[in-house]
Motif scaffolding. Structure first.
Motif, PDB file in Angstrom:
ATOM      1  N   THR A 274      10.943  -4.814  16.484  1.00  0.00           N
ATOM      2  CA  THR A 274      10.275  -4.342  15.274  1.00  0.00           C
ATOM      3  C   THR A 274      10.794  -2.978  14.840  1.00  0.00           C
ATOM      4  O   THR A 274      10.728  -2.639  13.651  1.00  0.00           O
ATOM      5  CB  THR A 274       8.755  -4.264  15.473  1.00  0.00           C
ATOM      6  OG1 THR A 274       8.442  -3.253  16.441  1.00  0.00           O
ATOM      7  CG2 THR A 274       8.190  -5.599  15.941  1.00  0.00           C
ATOM      8  N   VAL A 275      11.306  -2.198  15.780  1.00  0.00           N
ATOM      9  CA  VAL A 275      11.772  -0.849  15.457  1.00  0.00           C
ATOM     10  C   VAL A 275      12.933  -0.897  14.466  1.00  0.00           C
ATOM     11  O   VAL A 275      13.018  -0.072  13.549  1.00  0.00           O
ATOM     12  CB  VAL A 275      12.165  -0.096  16.747  1.00  0.00           C
ATOM     13  CG1 VAL A 275      12.875   1.219  16.421  1.00  0.00           C
ATOM     14  CG2 VAL A 275      10.930   0.167  17.604  1.00  0.00           C
ATOM     15  N   ARG A 276      13.817  -1.877  14.615  1.00  0.00           N
ATOM     16  CA  ARG A 276      14.964  -1.971  13.710  1.00  0.00           C
ATOM     17  C   ARG A 276      14.572  -2.524  12.341  1.00  0.00           C
ATOM     18  O   ARG A 276      15.382  -2.516  11.425  1.00  0.00           O
ATOM     19  CB  ARG A 276      16.075  -2.820  14.336  1.00  0.00           C
ATOM     20  CG  ARG A 276      16.803  -2.096  15.431  1.00  0.00           C
ATOM     21  CD  ARG A 276      18.202  -2.603  15.644  1.00  0.00           C
ATOM     22  NE  ARG A 276      18.265  -3.943  16.184  1.00  0.00           N
ATOM     23  CZ  ARG A 276      19.360  -4.459  16.756  1.00  0.00           C
ATOM     24  NH1 ARG A 276      20.452  -3.733  16.866  1.00  0.00           N
ATOM     25  NH2 ARG A 276      19.350  -5.684  17.218  1.00  0.00           N
ATOM     26  N   GLN A 277      13.331  -3.007  12.215  1.00  0.00           N
ATOM     27  CA  GLN A 277      12.862  -3.525  10.928  1.00  0.00           C
ATOM     28  C   GLN A 277      11.941  -2.552  10.199  1.00  0.00           C
ATOM     29  O   GLN A 277      11.749  -2.668   8.986  1.00  0.00           O
ATOM     30  CB  GLN A 277      12.131  -4.852  11.146  1.00  0.00           C
ATOM     31  CG  GLN A 277      13.023  -5.932  11.736  1.00  0.00           C
ATOM     32  CD  GLN A 277      12.265  -7.195  12.088  1.00  0.00           C
ATOM     33  OE1 GLN A 277      11.107  -7.347  11.729  1.00  0.00           O
ATOM     34  NE2 GLN A 277      12.932  -8.104  12.785  1.00  0.00           N
ATOM     35  N   ASN A 278      11.367  -1.588  10.931  1.00  0.00           N
ATOM     36  CA  ASN A 278      10.435  -0.641  10.305  1.00  0.00           C
ATOM     37  C   ASN A 278      11.051   0.142   9.162  1.00  0.00           C
ATOM     38  O   ASN A 278      10.367   0.549   8.227  1.00  0.00           O
ATOM     39  CB  ASN A 278       9.921   0.355  11.352  1.00  0.00           C
ATOM     40  CG  ASN A 278       8.927  -0.257  12.325  1.00  0.00           C
ATOM     41  OD1 ASN A 278       8.304  -1.280  12.019  1.00  0.00           O
ATOM     42  ND2 ASN A 278       8.784   0.346  13.488  1.00  0.00           N
ATOM     43  N   ALA A 279      12.361   0.353   9.235  1.00  0.00           N
ATOM     44  CA  ALA A 279      13.018   1.169   8.215  1.00  0.00           C
ATOM     45  C   ALA A 279      12.898   0.557   6.823  1.00  0.00           C
ATOM     46  O   ALA A 279      12.990   1.272   5.818  1.00  0.00           O
ATOM     47  CB  ALA A 279      14.490   1.380   8.572  1.00  0.00           C
ATOM     48  N   SER A 280      12.691  -0.756   6.740  1.00  0.00           N
ATOM     49  CA  SER A 280      12.558  -1.377   5.428  1.00  0.00           C
ATOM     50  C   SER A 280      11.340  -0.843   4.687  1.00  0.00           C
ATOM     51  O   SER A 280      11.295  -0.868   3.449  1.00  0.00           O
ATOM     52  CB  SER A 280      12.473  -2.890   5.559  1.00  0.00           C
ATOM     53  OG  SER A 280      11.329  -3.285   6.291  1.00  0.00           O
ATOM     54  N   ARG A 281      10.347  -0.339   5.425  1.00  0.00           N
ATOM     55  CA  ARG A 281       9.184   0.299   4.794  1.00  0.00           C
ATOM     56  C   ARG A 281       9.455   1.763   4.474  1.00  0.00           C
ATOM     57  O   ARG A 281       9.143   2.258   3.390  1.00  0.00           O
ATOM     58  CB  ARG A 281       7.947   0.188   5.700  1.00  0.00           C
ATOM     59  CG  ARG A 281       7.456  -1.227   5.879  1.00  0.00           C
ATOM     60  CD  ARG A 281       6.144  -1.275   6.640  1.00  0.00           C
ATOM     61  NE  ARG A 281       6.289  -0.956   8.049  1.00  0.00           N
ATOM     62  CZ  ARG A 281       5.746   0.103   8.657  1.00  0.00           C
ATOM     63  NH1 ARG A 281       5.022   0.960   7.967  1.00  0.00           N
ATOM     64  NH2 ARG A 281       5.926   0.303   9.935  1.00  0.00           N
ATOM     65  N   LEU A 282      10.047   2.473   5.409  1.00  0.00           N
ATOM     66  CA  LEU A 282      10.273   3.903   5.216  1.00  0.00           C
ATOM     67  C   LEU A 282      11.242   4.175   4.074  1.00  0.00           C
ATOM     68  O   LEU A 282      11.050   5.129   3.310  1.00  0.00           O
ATOM     69  CB  LEU A 282      10.809   4.519   6.516  1.00  0.00           C
ATOM     70  CG  LEU A 282      11.187   5.997   6.470  1.00  0.00           C
ATOM     71  CD1 LEU A 282       9.998   6.871   6.080  1.00  0.00           C
ATOM     72  CD2 LEU A 282      11.756   6.444   7.831  1.00  0.00           C
ATOM     73  N   TYR A 283      12.278   3.344   3.935  1.00  0.00           N
ATOM     74  CA  TYR A 283      13.328   3.627   2.966  1.00  0.00           C
ATOM     75  C   TYR A 283      13.261   2.765   1.716  1.00  0.00           C
ATOM     76  O   TYR A 283      14.203   2.730   0.940  1.00  0.00           O
ATOM     77  CB  TYR A 283      14.695   3.469   3.636  1.00  0.00           C
ATOM     78  CG  TYR A 283      14.895   4.430   4.776  1.00  0.00           C
ATOM     79  CD1 TYR A 283      15.227   5.760   4.545  1.00  0.00           C
ATOM     80  CD2 TYR A 283      14.706   4.018   6.109  1.00  0.00           C
ATOM     81  CE1 TYR A 283      15.363   6.651   5.581  1.00  0.00           C
ATOM     82  CE2 TYR A 283      14.846   4.912   7.153  1.00  0.00           C
ATOM     83  CZ  TYR A 283      15.182   6.227   6.892  1.00  0.00           C
ATOM     84  OH  TYR A 283      15.328   7.110   7.925  1.00  0.00           O
ATOM     85  N   ALA A 284      12.146   2.100   1.495  1.00  0.00           N
ATOM     86  CA  ALA A 284      12.012   1.239   0.311  1.00  0.00           C
ATOM     87  C   ALA A 284      12.134   2.051  -0.965  1.00  0.00           C
ATOM     88  O   ALA A 284      11.783   3.226  -1.007  1.00  0.00           O
ATOM     89  CB  ALA A 284      10.679   0.515   0.360  1.00  0.00           C
TER      90      ALA A 284
END
Length: 284
Positions: A274-284
């Motif tokens: 999940t850590v490698r997918q969280n960025a899709s929220r932070l950098y949207a």
């Protein structure tokens, strides 16, 4: 001036929309890489970087299932973000950027950066030439209007100051390289209380830069620290390779997977994924 809620009037709004769709939930990200152009001018007194273009890290990352990158402005270029911006422009909507700017940066340039994919500004408390509290206070209102964050490269001794600066600003905080919590930091150090305060404000932490944290590969000395950080900020961890690993000679760079494996070892494969997918929220 476009705001976070009204940017659909921006001339590059379609690029923003395609970027958000392309980098949505489920995508795998490397949230901390640098690109270098050997011909670009550098700041006086800094090292001369080797040539590390975007397509090289894209190929390396793709071989490990990572399609999206966050290009972080390296200190060697100061506030001249041209190399990073050219790389973002070459792949519209695919990647994101974190710039370095001074307090006098024009709004028009911030808006152009946003259209290209920049979503944050980096502050460096480790380098004596990095931005400090005065620049943060000056920039914070304009960053908030664009829903940008501030990314801090800082040591544990700076975390209390950072928490105080962010309190009440509405500007998200991102902490580089495990928030500077190195392998020799005592378990009861005051930095942990400061990090808890930042986590309560919604701060994000990058799991990256292990070799900058007084640890040696395979970085087992940092496993408990990673777990403790993950418990403080669940769902707000991102991973970055720190490619091309400027602490290393070009012929001795760590293997790409070797700087991901510490996350798997500390958190287990499911939670790490999940850590490698969280960025899709932070950098949207």
């Amino acid at each position: 001036m476009p705001t976070a809620a009204g940017r659909d009037a921006h001339p590059d709004a379609n690029a923003d929309a395609s970027a958000d769709a392309d980098a949505g939930a489920g995508a795998c990200w490397d949230a901390h890489v640098h690109v270098f152009d050997a011909d670009a001018p550098t700041q006086p007194g800094h090292y001369r970087p080797a040539h590390h273009p975007l397509e090289r890290i894209e190929g390396v990352a793709a071989a490990h299932g990572v399609r999206h990158l966050v290009l972080v402005q390296p200190s060697v270029y100061g506030t001249d973000n041209a190399v990073m911006l050219r790389a973002l422009a070459a792949r519209p909507g695919r990647h994101r950027g974190v710039a370095v700017v001074d307090a006098a940066v024009p709004d028009a340039l911030l808006d152009r950066m946003h259209a290209l994919g920049v979503r944050g500004v980096r502050f460096n408390r480790v380098s004596p030439v990095g931005n400090g509290p005065e620049a943060f206070r000056a920039l914070a209102p304009r960053l908030r209007e664009r829903s940008w964050h501030v990314q801090w490269y800082a040591g544990p001794e700076h975390l209390a100051e950072i928490a105080a600066l962010h309190a009440g600003t509405g500007v998200a905080c991102v902490l580089d390289h495990l928030a500077g919590l190195h392998a020799e930091l005592p378990a009861d150090d005051a930095a942990w209380s400061a990090l808890a305060a930042l986590a309560a404000q919604g701060a994000w932490i990058k799991l990256s830069g292990w070799y900058r944290l007084r640890a040696q590969a395979p970085y087992g000395a940092l496993q408990e620290t990673v777990r403790r950080v993950a418990d403080l900020a669940p769902g707000r961890l991102v991973w970055g390779s720190d490619w091309p690993h400027t602490s290393f000679a070009a012929d001795a760079m760590p293997a790409y997977d070797s700087v991901w494996q510490p996350v798997v070892e500390a958190l287990g494969p499911v939670r790490a994924g999940t850590v490698r997918q969280n960025a899709s929220r932070l950098y949207a």
